[in-house]
Design a protein around this motif. Structure first.
Motif, mmCIF file in Angstrom:
data_model
loop_
_atom_site.group_PDB
_atom_site.id
_atom_site.type_symbol
_atom_site.label_atom_id
_atom_site.label_comp_id
_atom_site.label_asym_id
_atom_site.label_seq_id
_atom_site.Cartn_x
_atom_site.Cartn_y
_atom_site.Cartn_z
ATOM 1 N N GLY A 178 -70.479 31.206 -18.558
ATOM 2 C CA GLY A 178 -70.383 32.498 -17.668
ATOM 3 C C GLY A 178 -70.729 33.781 -18.398
ATOM 4 N N GLY A 179 -71.429 34.739 -17.950
ATOM 5 C CA GLY A 179 -71.830 36.052 -18.446
ATOM 6 C C GLY A 179 -70.501 36.799 -18.340
ATOM 7 N N VAL A 180 -69.669 37.316 -19.223
ATOM 8 C CA VAL A 180 -68.682 38.307 -19.279
ATOM 9 C C VAL A 180 -69.278 39.595 -18.897
ATOM 10 C CG1 VAL A 180 -66.491 38.926 -20.116
ATOM 11 C CG2 VAL A 180 -67.390 36.508 -20.672
ATOM 12 N N THR A 217 -71.432 38.662 -24.173
ATOM 13 C CA THR A 217 -70.189 38.019 -24.081
ATOM 14 C C THR A 217 -70.437 36.563 -23.296
ATOM 15 O OG1 THR A 217 -69.185 39.576 -24.989
ATOM 16 C CG2 THR A 217 -67.817 37.800 -24.206
ATOM 17 N N GLN A 218 -70.217 35.456 -23.777
ATOM 18 C CA GLN A 218 -70.188 34.309 -22.727
ATOM 19 C C GLN A 218 -68.905 33.553 -22.766
ATOM 20 O OE1 GLN A 218 -72.979 31.049 -23.343
ATOM 21 N NE2 GLN A 218 -74.333 31.964 -21.864
ATOM 22 N N PHE A 219 -68.430 33.179 -21.859
ATOM 23 C CA PHE A 219 -67.347 32.129 -21.949
ATOM 24 C C PHE A 219 -67.976 30.765 -21.831
ATOM 25 C CE2 PHE A 219 -67.224 32.779 -17.204
ATOM 26 C CZ PHE A 219 -66.925 31.645 -16.809
ATOM 27 N N PHE A 275 -76.414 35.598 -28.715
ATOM 28 C CA PHE A 275 -77.615 36.508 -28.943
ATOM 29 C C PHE A 275 -78.825 35.894 -28.315
ATOM 30 C CE2 PHE A 275 -74.205 37.036 -31.987
ATOM 31 C CZ PHE A 275 -74.166 38.290 -32.205
ATOM 32 N N ARG A 276 -79.769 36.767 -27.801
ATOM 33 C CA ARG A 276 -80.909 36.268 -27.083
ATOM 34 C C ARG A 276 -81.876 37.354 -27.239
ATOM 35 N NH1 ARG A 276 -79.379 32.358 -22.170
ATOM 36 N NH2 ARG A 276 -77.707 31.256 -22.927
ATOM 37 N N HIS A 277 -82.904 37.016 -27.838
ATOM 38 C CA HIS A 277 -83.854 38.377 -27.961
ATOM 39 C C HIS A 277 -84.663 38.563 -26.609
ATOM 40 C CE1 HIS A 277 -87.275 40.907 -29.400
ATOM 41 N NE2 HIS A 277 -86.139 41.308 -30.334
ATOM 42 N N GLU A 278 -84.104 38.816 -25.458
ATOM 43 C CA GLU A 278 -84.705 38.755 -24.328
ATOM 44 C C GLU A 278 -85.098 40.257 -23.861
ATOM 45 O OE1 GLU A 278 -83.131 36.367 -21.008
ATOM 46 O OE2 GLU A 278 -81.503 36.251 -22.153
ATOM 47 N N ARG A 279 -85.887 40.533 -22.955
ATOM 48 C CA ARG A 279 -86.272 41.791 -22.443
ATOM 49 C C ARG A 279 -84.954 42.381 -21.786
ATOM 50 N NH1 ARG A 279 -88.790 44.315 -18.146
ATOM 51 N NH2 ARG A 279 -89.345 42.099 -17.423
ATOM 52 N N VAL A 312 -82.752 24.153 -11.243
ATOM 53 C CA VAL A 312 -82.979 23.193 -12.384
ATOM 54 C C VAL A 312 -82.335 23.764 -13.546
ATOM 55 C CG1 VAL A 312 -85.121 22.027 -11.638
ATOM 56 C CG2 VAL A 312 -85.295 24.450 -12.786
ATOM 57 N N ARG A 313 -82.107 25.264 -13.693
ATOM 58 C CA ARG A 313 -81.568 25.772 -14.851
ATOM 59 C C ARG A 313 -82.510 25.685 -15.927
ATOM 60 N NH1 ARG A 313 -78.097 28.197 -15.149
ATOM 61 N NH2 ARG A 313 -76.864 27.500 -17.036
ATOM 62 N N GLY A 314 -82.461 26.616 -16.856
ATOM 63 C CA GLY A 314 -83.387 26.794 -17.855
ATOM 64 C C GLY A 314 -83.027 25.882 -19.312
ATOM 65 N N ARG A 363 -78.779 42.166 -18.289
ATOM 66 C CA ARG A 363 -79.287 40.894 -19.423
ATOM 67 C C ARG A 363 -79.377 41.865 -20.726
ATOM 68 N NH1 ARG A 363 -81.815 36.549 -19.022
ATOM 69 N NH2 ARG A 363 -81.896 36.701 -16.642
ATOM 70 N N TYR A 364 -78.597 41.252 -21.658
ATOM 71 C CA TYR A 364 -78.678 42.110 -22.904
ATOM 72 C C TYR A 364 -78.977 41.039 -24.056
ATOM 73 C CZ TYR A 364 -75.386 44.510 -20.084
ATOM 74 O OH TYR A 364 -74.848 45.065 -18.950
ATOM 75 N N ARG A 365 -79.019 41.654 -25.369
ATOM 76 C CA ARG A 365 -79.606 40.921 -26.334
ATOM 77 C C ARG A 365 -78.419 40.324 -27.370
ATOM 78 N NH1 ARG A 365 -84.734 44.008 -28.427
ATOM 79 N NH2 ARG A 365 -86.282 43.034 -26.658
ATOM 80 N N GLY A 419 -77.296 38.846 -10.916
ATOM 81 C CA GLY A 419 -77.910 37.700 -11.349
ATOM 82 C C GLY A 419 -76.831 36.649 -11.432
ATOM 83 N N THR A 420 -77.036 35.533 -11.842
ATOM 84 C CA THR A 420 -76.114 34.480 -12.090
ATOM 85 C C THR A 420 -75.086 34.777 -12.954
ATOM 86 O OG1 THR A 420 -78.038 32.955 -11.934
ATOM 87 C CG2 THR A 420 -76.117 32.051 -12.578
ATOM 88 N N LEU A 421 -73.810 34.551 -12.525
ATOM 89 C CA LEU A 421 -72.672 34.902 -13.197
ATOM 90 C C LEU A 421 -72.197 33.730 -14.037
ATOM 91 C CD1 LEU A 421 -70.608 36.707 -10.325
ATOM 92 C CD2 LEU A 421 -72.082 37.721 -12.382
ATOM 93 N N VAL A 422 -72.379 32.367 -13.295
ATOM 94 C CA VAL A 422 -71.681 31.354 -14.091
ATOM 95 C C VAL A 422 -72.826 30.154 -13.814
ATOM 96 C CG1 VAL A 422 -69.798 29.730 -14.515
ATOM 97 C CG2 VAL A 422 -69.307 31.948 -13.801
HETATM 98 P P1 AMP Z 1 -77.170 30.097 -19.619
HETATM 99 O O1 AMP Z 1 -76.577 29.825 -20.855
HETATM 100 O O2 AMP Z 1 -78.653 30.629 -19.737
HETATM 101 O O3 AMP Z 1 -77.030 29.201 -18.382
HETATM 102 O O4 AMP Z 1 -76.182 31.552 -19.260
HETATM 103 C C1 AMP Z 1 -75.065 31.329 -18.784
HETATM 104 C C2 AMP Z 1 -74.600 32.693 -18.259
HETATM 105 O O5 AMP Z 1 -74.461 33.638 -19.262
HETATM 106 C C3 AMP Z 1 -75.538 33.230 -17.148
HETATM 107 O O6 AMP Z 1 -75.286 32.914 -15.795
HETATM 108 C C4 AMP Z 1 -75.269 34.862 -17.494
HETATM 109 O O7 AMP Z 1 -73.983 35.277 -16.681
HETATM 110 C C5 AMP Z 1 -74.953 34.828 -18.829
HETATM 111 N N1 AMP Z 1 -76.105 35.199 -19.705
HETATM 112 C C6 AMP Z 1 -77.343 34.596 -20.216
HETATM 113 N N2 AMP Z 1 -78.231 35.211 -20.793
HETATM 114 C C7 AMP Z 1 -77.594 36.541 -20.757
HETATM 115 C C8 AMP Z 1 -78.073 37.779 -21.288
HETATM 116 N N3 AMP Z 1 -79.017 38.004 -21.874
HETATM 117 N N4 AMP Z 1 -77.415 39.135 -20.882
HETATM 118 C C9 AMP Z 1 -76.192 39.148 -20.223
HETATM 119 N N5 AMP Z 1 -75.621 37.769 -19.776
HETATM 120 C C10 AMP Z 1 -76.379 36.671 -19.965
#
Ligand code: AMP
Length: 427
Positions: free
Chosen positions: A310-312, A128-130, A114-118, A259-261, A123-125, A283-286
């Motif tokens: 990765g962003g499922v 699913t991540q792996f 869960f992330r409270h992003e725009r 650099v990654r966030g 990009r979702y709030r 955007g970035t997949l993994v």
């Molecule tokens: P991060 O943990 O920020 O490095 O994100 C790893 C991966 O999770 C990213 O490359 C995206 O594929 C996915 N991801 C991160 N934030 C989101 C989000 N808000 N919505 C969908 N996928 C996300």
């Protein structure tokens, strides 16, 4: 009183039955790859003490600064919904004394974050991540393996044109000095930076390299590069990682500004991207990298580690733009069980259970009474065979098998039907 329309929250979406097939395919791929590489599944709670992420993900990150769902429980604890997996997994590694196990400990997981992003495309709030994590090994071969596995999962799912970007961001030896040089460079160009980056200049100048604003990108183009300033150990490590990638013939490119966030990375960082077929990138997949200081930072022993996330949902969005015919077919059940009359309905329930025990997929529509509407349903589902269980059949203990392609029907004794259908679906 005005009616309130209930709907899902912004940035949160349902995964409807018709989309489950993509997630299932993804799960199969990650399970297969992880198993092959000797990774074990771990599940950590969705909710953790906020401190796990404040310390782990890092105070200076966008995630901790603006995006966490944090609240106080009735007992007064400050807790957060996990915005990512790594800090929770590290907390678990420490809490369960996994450093006593043979090292490295290789773990994988997947689930909601869960992330409270725009909210915007990809990009979702709730998403699913792996996550793949290796704890207790400093060898550059681990970095190579994590990148290889991330690549394998996407390849397995039919992804083409995948590009891997890699960089090294050094460690506590060389990064402070590089930060100084970088700060000097950006300070003299401060007025050309966006307001966020003007603030980052004080807190974490490396993050300016991550900014997507066009004006900052222009300034970034001439910035000094960290690979020119790595200490000997980081340089040697990075060189070996690249040698592994070469050996594995992975299609990578150096991106000196990657650099990654997240704050915890050391040495290797990487990202994997694919252009979707309609030209729109998700955007970035993994993304991932090494995090040699995190275990210690969260109260454990000095333990090197490396991982990927990765962003499922993004992966699934791209899969959906393609036809997954093979898998959809697999999902289809070939046998439909139709029934007519109370006695047949009761016996059908038992027969259905016998099919389940024999692991033969069968679809039914027990709630329908009319044979015609059941045959219609079977037709729409594309069933190959319909087993008709009517009053006569129930009385005389046989079943009528109808071949939906030819329309030919035959009678089968009730105690032979499971066996016979098993033979049929094998052919
Ligand atoms: P991060 O943990 O920020 O490095 O994100 C790893 C991966 O999770 C990213 O490359 C995206 O594929 C996915 N991801 C991160 N934030 C989101 C989000 N808000 N919505 C969908 N996928 C996300």
């Amino acid at each position: 009183m005005s009616k309130i329309k209930l709907q899902s929250l912004a940035g949160m979406h349902d995964i409807l039955p018709q989309d489950q097939v993509y997630f299932k395919k993804f799960n199969k791929s990650i399970e297969g790859v992880s198993h092959y590489y000797g990774f074990n599944r771990i599940d950590v709670p969705v909710l953790e003490q906020a401190e796990v992420f404040i310390k782990g993900t890092g105070q200076g990150t966008d995630i901790v600064e603006k995006e966490m769902y944090s609240f106080r429980t009735k007992g007064g604890d400050l807790v957060s919904l996990r915005p990512e997996f790594t800090p929770g997994i590290v907390r678990s590694y420490i809490e369960h004394g996994m450093y006593n196990l043979p090292q490295p400990v290789k773990l994988w997981t997947s689930g909601p974050c869960f992330r409270h992003e725009r909210p915007q495309a990809g990009r979702y709030r709730q998403f699913t991540q792996f996550s793949l994590e290796v704890l207790g090994d400093k060898s550059p071969s681990i970095d190579g393996q994590i990148i290889q596995m991330s690549f394998d999962i996407l390849k397995d799912l039919g992804f083409k044109d995948i590009s891997i970007e890699v960089n090294s961001i050094g460690d506590q030896e060389c990064r402070p000095y590089f930060k100084k040089i970088l700060t000097g460079y950006f300070r003299s160009r401060k007025s050309s930076l966006c307001s966020d980056c003007q603030r980052r200049l004080k807190e974490n100048p490396l993050r300016i390299l991550d900014c997507k604003e066009e004006k900052c990108q222009r300034v970034k183009a001439g910035a000094p590069q960290i690979i020119d300033h790595l200490c000997e150990a980081c340089h040697a490590h990075f060189k070996q990682v690249l040698e592994f990638l070469d050996e594995l013939e992975l299609p990578y490119a150096l991106n000196p500004y990657l650099v990654r966030g997240l704050d915890y990375y050391t040495k290797t960082v990487f990202e994997i991207v694919e252009k979707s077929e309609n030209g729109q990138s998700q955007g970035t997949l993994v993304g991932g990298g090494r995090y040699d200081n995190l275990v210690k930072l969260l109260g454990g022993r000095d333990t090197p580690a490396c991982g990927a996330a990765g962003g499922v949902d993004r992966i699934v969005n791209i899969m959906k733009t393609r036809e997954l015919k093979a898998d959809k077919k697999q999902e289809k059940t070939e046998i439909f069980l139709a029934q007519l009359g109370q006695s047949a309905k009761r016996k059908s329930l038992k027969l259905f259970e016998q099919f389940r025990a024999a692991k033969i997929p069968v679809t039914e529509s027990f709630s329908k009474d009319s044979l015609r509407s059941q045959l219609n349903t079977a037709n729409k589902m594309g069933a190959k065979w319909v087993l008709i269980f009517g009053q006569k059949e129930a009385l005389e203990n046989f079943i009528t098998l109808r071949d939906m392609e030819t329309g030919v029907q035959k009678e089968i004794p009730l105690d032979k039907v499971v066996e016979e259908m098993k033979a049929k679906i094998k052919n």
